[in-house]
Design a protein around this motif. Structure first.
Motif, short mmCIF file in Angstrom:
data_model
loop_
_atom_site.label_atom_id
_atom_site.label_comp_id
_atom_site.label_asym_id
_atom_site.label_seq_id
_atom_site.Cartn_x
_atom_site.Cartn_y
_atom_site.Cartn_z
N VAL A 24 1.00 -1.38 0.31
CA VAL A 24 0.15 -0.23 0.15
C VAL A 24 1.32 0.89 0.07
O VAL A 24 1.99 1.63 1.08
N ALA A 52 -3.36 4.30 -2.19
CA ALA A 52 -4.90 4.20 -1.69
C ALA A 52 -4.71 5.83 -1.37
O ALA A 52 -3.88 6.25 -0.43
N GLY A 97 -10.91 6.30 -1.53
CA GLY A 97 -9.86 5.95 -0.42
C GLY A 97 -10.22 5.53 1.18
O GLY A 97 -10.25 4.38 1.78
N ASN A 129 -10.61 0.25 -3.33
CA ASN A 129 -8.86 0.51 -3.75
C ASN A 129 -9.41 0.76 -5.64
O ASN A 129 -10.10 0.44 -6.28
#
Lengths: 355, 355
Positions: free
Chosen positions: B134, B163, B306, B311
């Motif tokens: 991420v 994100a 987000g 996603n």
């Protein structure tokens, strides 16, 4: 040697497998769950299934109570009532003070192997579960030296490292290195779940969170008991943790960079000391101590060395013919440990010398 | 594409390796440590070493500030002053609110990749460090949609999962899943060291202690800054942890078995939700939103999705010829996520439809 095991799950089953393999012991077993008892027999953890805890230890040289912590007091008393005069009765509970307190039968030694925390069930039992594992023993001054020595040798024979420790110190140590980490892991997951509430998908959590919470929500059937049986030490541990958090909080709130950095560096140093290499090496040294043949004297020696962190690798007790006194031989590893052991035994006013 | 990287240690070096390999980017780099800069060049993390941060980004399309948190504010401002009009300037700091606050230049997007915590130094840099990781982005409403999209696509191209997240939410989440676990690890080792004081040799600690304290005493050069820069969220996290410890303490002190068991079971459930499988699957769905060509609109969409945990796997922005409005195409995975994304974008009063 005849061994009785009451409760033949992961720990009891592994004891059975290990003493059959390493000590050529004949093992009788009992479990209140008939299916578990049968599984233990099929796996070769016991030679023979018995119908009650009392029958299981009626002819034993060593009796292990390997049931959940909350059932230990009752089962230990049952085993002490049924076991022969010269049978060593021990348990494997993860808390000790509440269990050994008041149980001054000379045949009883509290115990706690540091192994098997990750799984449960006799299907995971293995003969080598205790290889290299510390096995705490909490002899009282009432404990028979002969029986303590028998247990110590049996545990060493199955690969464990028996270490005597005061029951209160044991509980405080376990609160610090096991029970409090479990409590904090539970707090961390609850808090993260609260913070992340509302996200439909949770963000990736890093490895630090995974590691820190690996034991969160550990088996409630086992851990509820552990928390409650060790609650005095755990309450103290929680209070201390809260006070330490208060100190960090104050340093943070004040923006005190020096204090935060010093605190973090101290943690680094502490972790290195706690978990760093430290595999004590060196040759085995034999010490011989002449001891009056009274209950408790072997326990006193074992505790003195255990509390000072001197590991007894092996021990042997040789009573004199008239049983009035005896010689206990102890093996410790490394010159430093040997010298320290001499001092500690000397401080008990027990004559001691290198062999 | 031209990429400028200021600070070419583990993260900056890995960015360089990754964008050179995956994006065929030309990378210029700077580090205040000349030896590190030279090592980055030798490793192929940069094409060219530059003499100052300003020179490093003077011709860049994307500029990464990959220096310690405490130096980010100054370096980001320096890069914004030197970077071209259409250069996206971002950073990789582990805390965001204190860094993005007040930096309303439309070229700036805060960022934080969740990768590389275990090591440091350009010698550990790798092109695949961010694969599957991420990469949080904290666009403000001032952030240019075009530049946000460019950064998003570049990060996705090097394997990361960008994100968008609100900077305050980011800091609260990181306090929960990273900074507080570090604080508690430090507390645990300090406390265990205190409890075990006096033992010459320390008793074996179980795997739970090792796991729980793996991050204790993490690199002070990095972590002192993180603690201080995220101190508001961390103070809140500490207060909440203390309050949760108080609840457990009360249940323990009262010997309340039901409460302790429920608390432990809740932790088990929380951990499963937080760390359980949850690999969201399903087909990619393309959504198209018609957006007025004003700064902030892409950021608004990215943040809305987000924050809801939807996603954005990929995105593409197509401005109309006169630049007055455009279409942003978004790809999300799974029917549920697609439906949720439609709702969320619709709630922003932005026309949206499946492609």
């Amino acid at each position: 040697v005849r061994v009785g095991v009451v409760g033949v799950g992961l720990i009891g089953g592994s004891i059975g497998l290990a003493v059959r393999e390493r000590l050529d012991a004949r093992v009788s077993g009992y479990d209140r769950d008939a299916a578990v008892l049968e599984a233990a027999r099929r796996r070769g953890a016991i030679d023979e299934a018995r119908a009650t805890p009392a029958e299981t230890v009626a002819d034993a040289d060593i009796a292990f109570a390997a049931v959940p912590v909350s059932e230990l007091p009752r089962i230990i008393d049952e085993l002490l009532a049924a076991a022969p005069e010269d049978c060593c009765v021990t348990d494997v509970g993860s808390t000790k003070r509440a269990i050994v307190e008041g149980r001054s039968d000379q045949r009883f030694v509290g115990g706690h192997p540091l192994a098997g925390a990750e799984t449960s069930g006799v299907e995971h039992a293995r003969a080598d579960l205790f290889c290299g594992a510390v096995w705490y023993l909490t002899p009282l001054s009432s404990t028979s030296g002969v029986l303590y020595e028998r247990l110590h040798r049996a545990l060493a024979a199955i690969g464990a490292a028996p270490a005597a420790i005061d029951p209160q110190v044991h509980d405080r140590v376990m609160a610090s290195v096991s029970h409090l980490p479990h409590v904090l892991a539970n707090v961390l997951v609850a808090q993260a779940a609260g913070t992340l509430q509302g996200s439909e998908r949770l963000p990736a959590t890093g490895p630090s969170f995974r590691d820190a919470t690996r034991v969160a929500g550990a088996n409630s059937a086992i851990w509820t008991d552990i928390y409650l049986f060790n609650r005095d030490a755990l309450l103290t541990g929680i209070d201390e943790a809260v006070s330490r958090l208060g100190e960090v909080r104050a340093a943070l709130a004040a923006g005190n960079r020096t204090a935060i950095e010093a605190w973090n560096e101290a943690a680094r140093a502490d972790r290195e000391i706690l978990l760093g290499g430290g595999a004590a090496g060196g040759a085995l040294h034999e010490l011989r101590a002449s001891v009056p043949n009274r209950p408790g004297v072997v326990a006193d020696i074992a505790l003195a060395l255990g509390n000072a962190g001197v590991n007894i690798e092996d021990m042997a007790l040789a009573p004199s013919p008239d049983n009035s006194q005896g010689v206990v031989a102890l093996w410790v590893r490394g010159e430093d440990a040997a010298r320290r052991a001499e001092e500690l035994i000397g401080a008990l006013e027990i004559p001691v010398a290198r062999a």
